[in-house]
Design a protein around this motif. Structure first.
Motif, PDB file in Angstrom:
ATOM      1  N   CYS A 140       0.843  -1.196   0.000  1.00  0.00           N
ATOM      2  CA  CYS A 140       0.000   0.000   0.000  1.00  0.00           C
ATOM      3  C   CYS A 140       0.878   1.247   0.000  1.00  0.00           C
ATOM      4  CB  CYS A 140      -0.945   0.017   1.199  1.00  0.00           C
ATOM      5  SG  CYS A 140      -0.130   0.273   2.781  1.00  0.00           S
ATOM      6  N   LEU A 141       0.289   2.335  -0.475  1.00  0.00           N
ATOM      7  CA  LEU A 141       0.962   3.626  -0.556  1.00  0.00           C
ATOM      8  C   LEU A 141       0.375   4.558   0.497  1.00  0.00           C
ATOM      9  CD1 LEU A 141       2.814   5.666  -2.221  1.00  0.00           C
ATOM     10  CD2 LEU A 141       0.712   6.238  -3.467  1.00  0.00           C
ATOM     11  N   TRP A 142       1.255   5.226   1.235  1.00  0.00           N
ATOM     12  CA  TRP A 142       0.846   6.270   2.175  1.00  0.00           C
ATOM     13  C   TRP A 142       1.259   7.624   1.612  1.00  0.00           C
ATOM     14  CZ3 TRP A 142      -1.910   5.528   6.637  1.00  0.00           C
ATOM     15  CH2 TRP A 142      -1.970   4.228   7.161  1.00  0.00           C
ATOM     16  N   LEU A 143       0.323   8.560   1.574  1.00  0.00           N
ATOM     17  CA  LEU A 143       0.629   9.955   1.285  1.00  0.00           C
ATOM     18  C   LEU A 143       0.348  10.738   2.555  1.00  0.00           C
ATOM     19  CD1 LEU A 143      -1.092  10.402  -2.216  1.00  0.00           C
ATOM     20  CD2 LEU A 143       1.291   9.779  -1.747  1.00  0.00           C
ATOM     21  N   ALA A 144       1.222  11.669   2.918  1.00  0.00           N
ATOM     22  CA  ALA A 144       1.018  12.438   4.150  1.00  0.00           C
ATOM     23  C   ALA A 144       1.570  13.845   3.984  1.00  0.00           C
ATOM     24  CB  ALA A 144       1.685  11.748   5.344  1.00  0.00           C
ATOM     25  N   ARG A 145       0.985  14.766   4.758  1.00  0.00           N
ATOM     26  CA  ARG A 145       1.369  16.176   4.701  1.00  0.00           C
ATOM     27  C   ARG A 145       1.452  16.728   6.120  1.00  0.00           C
ATOM     28  NH1 ARG A 145      -2.091  20.999   1.815  1.00  0.00           N
ATOM     29  NH2 ARG A 145      -0.396  22.519   1.638  1.00  0.00           N
ATOM     30  N   ASP A 146       2.377  17.642   6.375  1.00  0.00           N
ATOM     31  CA  ASP A 146       2.619  18.146   7.722  1.00  0.00           C
ATOM     32  C   ASP A 146       1.404  18.859   8.304  1.00  0.00           C
ATOM     33  OD1 ASP A 146       2.859  21.206   7.389  1.00  0.00           O
ATOM     34  OD2 ASP A 146       4.253  20.490   5.863  1.00  0.00           O
ATOM     35  N   ARG A 147       1.470  19.100   9.625  1.00  0.00           N
ATOM     36  CA  ARG A 147       0.334  19.625  10.375  1.00  0.00           C
ATOM     37  C   ARG A 147      -0.237  20.915   9.797  1.00  0.00           C
ATOM     38  NH1 ARG A 147       3.773  17.344  14.103  1.00  0.00           N
ATOM     39  NH2 ARG A 147       2.860  16.211  15.870  1.00  0.00           N
ATOM     40  N   VAL A 148       0.642  21.836   9.422  1.00  0.00           N
ATOM     41  CA  VAL A 148       0.197  23.172   9.018  1.00  0.00           C
ATOM     42  C   VAL A 148      -0.006  23.280   7.512  1.00  0.00           C
ATOM     43  CG1 VAL A 148       0.721  25.638   9.201  1.00  0.00           C
ATOM     44  CG2 VAL A 148       1.424  24.090  11.012  1.00  0.00           C
ATOM     45  N   GLY A 149       0.632  22.406   6.750  1.00  0.00           N
ATOM     46  CA  GLY A 149       0.515  22.452   5.302  1.00  0.00           C
ATOM     47  C   GLY A 149       1.595  23.274   4.639  1.00  0.00           C
ATOM     48  N   LYS A 150       2.813  23.195   5.180  1.00  0.00           N
ATOM     49  CA  LYS A 150       3.911  23.979   4.601  1.00  0.00           C
ATOM     50  C   LYS A 150       4.361  23.412   3.265  1.00  0.00           C
ATOM     51  CE  LYS A 150       5.494  25.076   9.250  1.00  0.00           C
ATOM     52  NZ  LYS A 150       6.488  24.779  10.284  1.00  0.00           N
ATOM     53  N   LYS A 151       4.274  22.104   3.115  1.00  0.00           N
ATOM     54  CA  LYS A 151       4.719  21.465   1.881  1.00  0.00           C
ATOM     55  C   LYS A 151       3.525  20.911   1.115  1.00  0.00           C
ATOM     56  CE  LYS A 151       7.761  23.112   1.984  1.00  0.00           C
ATOM     57  NZ  LYS A 151       8.419  23.893   0.920  1.00  0.00           N
ATOM     58  N   PRO A 152       3.505  21.051  -0.199  1.00  0.00           N
ATOM     59  CA  PRO A 152       2.331  20.671  -1.004  1.00  0.00           C
ATOM     60  C   PRO A 152       2.370  19.214  -1.453  1.00  0.00           C
ATOM     61  CG  PRO A 152       3.949  21.755  -2.397  1.00  0.00           C
ATOM     62  CD  PRO A 152       4.532  21.745  -1.000  1.00  0.00           C
ATOM     63  N   THR A 498      -7.202  27.640   6.448  1.00  0.00           N
ATOM     64  CA  THR A 498      -7.443  27.877   5.020  1.00  0.00           C
ATOM     65  C   THR A 498      -6.460  28.877   4.407  1.00  0.00           C
ATOM     66  OG1 THR A 498      -9.795  27.494   5.485  1.00  0.00           O
ATOM     67  CG2 THR A 498      -9.244  28.441   3.340  1.00  0.00           C
ATOM     68  N   TYR A 499      -6.515  30.113   4.841  1.00  0.00           N
ATOM     69  CA  TYR A 499      -5.693  31.170   4.245  1.00  0.00           C
ATOM     70  C   TYR A 499      -4.194  30.904   4.425  1.00  0.00           C
ATOM     71  CZ  TYR A 499      -3.731  35.920   3.710  1.00  0.00           C
ATOM     72  OH  TYR A 499      -2.984  37.012   3.338  1.00  0.00           O
ATOM     73  N   LEU A 500      -3.813  30.455   5.603  1.00  0.00           N
ATOM     74  CA  LEU A 500      -2.394  30.237   5.875  1.00  0.00           C
ATOM     75  C   LEU A 500      -1.782  29.178   4.961  1.00  0.00           C
ATOM     76  CD1 LEU A 500       0.025  30.974   7.768  1.00  0.00           C
ATOM     77  CD2 LEU A 500      -0.725  29.091   9.219  1.00  0.00           C
ATOM     78  N   PRO A 501      -2.310  27.938   4.918  1.00  0.00           N
ATOM     79  CA  PRO A 501      -1.675  26.937   4.067  1.00  0.00           C
ATOM     80  C   PRO A 501      -1.874  27.161   2.578  1.00  0.00           C
ATOM     81  CG  PRO A 501      -3.624  26.008   5.096  1.00  0.00           C
ATOM     82  CD  PRO A 501      -3.401  27.357   5.724  1.00  0.00           C
ATOM     83  N   ASP A 502      -3.073  27.610   2.191  1.00  0.00           N
ATOM     84  CA  ASP A 502      -3.391  27.627   0.768  1.00  0.00           C
ATOM     85  C   ASP A 502      -3.081  28.946   0.075  1.00  0.00           C
ATOM     86  OD1 ASP A 502      -4.402  24.929   0.472  1.00  0.00           O
ATOM     87  OD2 ASP A 502      -6.023  25.562   1.788  1.00  0.00           O
ATOM     88  N   ASP A 503      -2.804  29.987   0.858  1.00  0.00           N
ATOM     89  CA  ASP A 503      -2.351  31.251   0.290  1.00  0.00           C
ATOM     90  C   ASP A 503      -0.910  31.533   0.724  1.00  0.00           C
ATOM     91  OD1 ASP A 503      -1.729  34.069  -0.019  1.00  0.00           O
ATOM     92  OD2 ASP A 503      -3.833  34.423  -0.437  1.00  0.00           O
ATOM     93  N   LEU A 504      -0.716  31.877   1.991  1.00  0.00           N
ATOM     94  CA  LEU A 504       0.602  32.343   2.434  1.00  0.00           C
ATOM     95  C   LEU A 504       1.693  31.295   2.263  1.00  0.00           C
ATOM     96  CD1 LEU A 504      -0.296  34.335   5.674  1.00  0.00           C
ATOM     97  CD2 LEU A 504      -0.118  35.145   3.318  1.00  0.00           C
TER      98      LEU A 504
END
Length: 655
Positions: A140-152, A498-504
């Motif tokens: 199986c494949l795991w995809l994961a992203r950090d708590r705040v969303g710094k990396k896409p 929302t604004y922090l990870p997806d904009d800034l």
């Protein structure tokens, strides 16, 4: 910092070399994210392939090469980011008998997965990351992203094949990725200037949300390709709303002095962890509170002058360079300053579609790209001050929204409803502010509705995207905290989610990675966030002073004259651009003939707005800028896909 890409087939139907070649092409699109090394790994029997582009930060030797396998051979990892507490985790793992060949955090992360499993390991990590992990044992494949969303991390379907990568351009390299525009997601761009996760500009394509993980095997790939709703399977290993609710339930009860001491210690540690690198490290310095506190704490922990960077704008009220210069002089940093002209800024605009890969319309993307390029001339890692406003009540719009909510609460609901209907009839005219904007908020169910009105661009974006249905985001919740906190807490949470990870953070990631620069944000250490959430509003806003406690800490490093001064922001003079040097460019992209030929946006409505703007009406520059960013992106995407088709050397499932 790096880039990753890969694919997972619903059935093993390709040779290993073919899989590796396809993944390598996808990874090659991310060369800018990792120019120091490249690698691919494939398992034909499992139908999986991973690709990696490396920007070497820790362990510059070949021992840091990725994709990397765990010592027991069970896991194979392609990973983008930094685990700041990797030394601490390494010590714990060594105490359990683990041994290491090099000193990269990638090797530590793999050993953690072996020892503790995927979810528990992610919870133990303090860092920024996006990763793709193949489990050979469970296939199986795991995809994961950090708590705040710094990396896409994007993922979607090319035909019946799962494809994933750090940026959309890697997915476009798969010859089967002909996914069209998601018109519903486009309404989010027009409303917010960006498309929040899990949505994406393409159909059958998604963004992994911050603090989420996704487990996929061949059967899930097959189901997902048909169901088109795999975002529902994203599972949190950390959730901002639940973490804030827990912090509010156990509020900080100490004095101002105790809070100041605690915050100083947390920030010093967060900054110190992010100064660890085997390459030169610097800092973005604007002279505002957030970047000044990061710079101050770096310099306090450094034996040599910290390299700081700022840009200034000629003949502009957006110029923050004098403030940064003053702070740098007081702290004795090694300061680099560059003044740019309007022509320098405008030269960046044609590069934006390729830089961002998905339509993105926060115009401060231009100065951010310029300062990232400046910093890359001296360092490979740069710390930033992102996060201070969302955690410590820094935006003036918070205070305006609270004022409006208090006013609305005094108006009987029976009277508010008909007034709200009047505003609905005005359409985009309610964007003009004043009484019209207040009327538009009359139907608010809670602070969430009022605050959405503060951050919205197009109020009814579906009206200009034929065939679209308006999509709701976190901002559509009447009370994002569901009664657990104050209206102020609810607004800060909405921005954090929302604004922090997806904009800034998106803006900083794309502009820095475009020049192979790693950006780190110490104020967004999750321990700092959880402490900030436990503080009463009085420690964030007092006597009209926002970010009260943060500024008290900064007074330990800078004089009051540098701490208590107005916020200028990091903006761009879009109105002047669109009425000046960019007028012809904009006019071409917004021409009714071109819009009608594209068939995505309502050409009549947009042409009318362009005419009103040209006639001197204010406020329409934000509406027009996000349409322009979509139009420019649309051209770039079509050209990119045409180039892949013309190559013809790769044949993909579903092509």
């Amino acid at each position: 910092m790096c880039g990753l890409a890969g694919l997972l087939l619903p059935s093993p139907e390709r040779q290993e070399q073919e899989l590796a070649s396809l993944a390598g092409a996808m990874g090659g699109a991310l060369l800018h994210r990792g120019p120091d090394d490249a690698g691919t790994w494939a398992d034909a029997q499992a139908g999986i392939a991973l690709a990696h582009q490396r920007l070497s930060i820790l362990d510059l030797s070949p021992l840091g090469h990725q994709p990397m396998a765990s010592a027991d051979g069970r896991y194979v990892l392609a990973y983008n980011g930094e685990i700041y507490n990797f030394s601490e985790l390494r010590g714990e793992l060594e105490a359990r008998g683990a041994s290491f060949c090099g000193h990269s955090d990638t090797e530590v992360l793999l050993a953690a997965f072996v020892a503790w499993g995927v979810e528990e390991s992610l919870r133990r990590c303090n860092g920024m990351f996006a990763l793709a992990l193949w489990d050979r044992s469970e296939r199986c494949l795991w995809l994961a992203r950090d708590r705040v969303g710094k990396k896409p991390l994007y993922y979607g379907w090319a035909g019946d094949t799962l494809v994933f990568g750090s940026e959309l351009k890697s997915l476009w390299r798969h010859p089967g990725f002909d996914n069209g525009i998601d018109r519903d997601a486009l309404t989010l761009l027009l409303r917010l200037d960006y498309i929040p996760a899990p949505h994406c500009i393409h159909e059958r394509t998604f963004k992994l949300m911050p603090g989420r993980m996704l487990r996929l095997d061949a059967a899930a790939v097959q189901v997902g390709a048909a169901a088109h709703r795999p975002e529902l399977a994203q599972r949190p290993f950390w959730d901002a709303r639940e973490s804030m609710r827990a912090a509010l339930a156990a509020p900080f009860g100490g004095t101002d002095a105790e809070a100041e001491e605690r915050l100083d210690a947390l920030l010093r540690d967060a900054v110190g962890l992010r100064m660890v690198a085997d390459v030169p490290v610097g800092v973005f310095l604007s002279g505002g509170t957030d970047s000044s506190i990061v710079t101050s704490m770096m310099q306090a922990q450094s034996t040599r002058p910290v390299h700081s960077f700022s840009i200034g704008f000629e003949d502009s009220h957006h110029d923050e360079a004098p403030l940064a210069r003053e702070v740098a002089g007081h702290l004795h940093t090694d300061h680099t300053e560059l003044y740019v002209s309007g022509a320098d800024a405008l030269a960046v605009v044609p590069q934006l579609p390729a830089m961002f890969d998905e339509p993105f319309a926060d115009a401060s993307q231009v100065p951010t790209a310029l300062v990232a390029k400046l910093a890359r001339g001296g360092v490979t890692v740069a710390l930033s001050g992102d996060g201070g406003d969302e955690l410590f009540f820094g935006y003036s719009r918070y205070q305006r929204a609270l004022r409006n909510w208090r006013m609305l609460s005094r108006v009987p609901s029976a009277l508010r409803r008909p007034l709200a209907r009047i505003a609905e009839g005005q359409g985009e005219a309610s964007r003009s502010g004043g009484v019209a904007a207040l009327l538009a908020e009359m139907g608010a169910r809670g602070i969430g509705d009022v605050y959405r009105n503060r951050v919205a661009r197009w109020r009814d974006p579906a009206a200009v995207v034929p065939g679209a249905r308006p999509v709701e985001s976190f901002y559509h919740l009447a009370d994002p905290l569901e009664g657990a906190g104050t209206p102020a807490d609810a607004m800060m949470l909405a921005d954090f989610v929302t604004y922090l990870p997806d904009d800034l953070l998106c803006k900083v990631d794309r502009t820095s990675m475009a020049v192979s620069l790693e950006a780190r944000a110490p104020l967004l250490d999750y321990r700092v966030a959880e402490f900030a959430w436990s503080l009463p509003l009085d420690m964030k806003l007092r006597g009209g002073v926002s970010k009260f406690l943060l500024k008290k800490v900064l007074l330990r490093y800078l004089p009051a004259s540098m701490v208590y001064r107005g916020k200028r922001g990091f903006g761009a003079p879009v109105t002047a651009w669109l009425r000046g040097d960019l007028k012809d460019w904009a006019g071409d992209l917004l021409s009714p003939q071109r819009l009608a030929a594209d068939g995505v946006l309502d050409s009549t409505a947009i042409a009318r707005l362009w005419q009103r703007f040209g006639a001197g009406e204010r406020k329409w520059h934000t509406h027009l800028w996000n349409v322009l960013m979509f139009q420019a992106w649309h051209d770039y995407w079509r050209q990119s896909r045409a180039a892949v088709r013309a190559g013809g050397e790769l044949r993909g499932s579903g092509s």
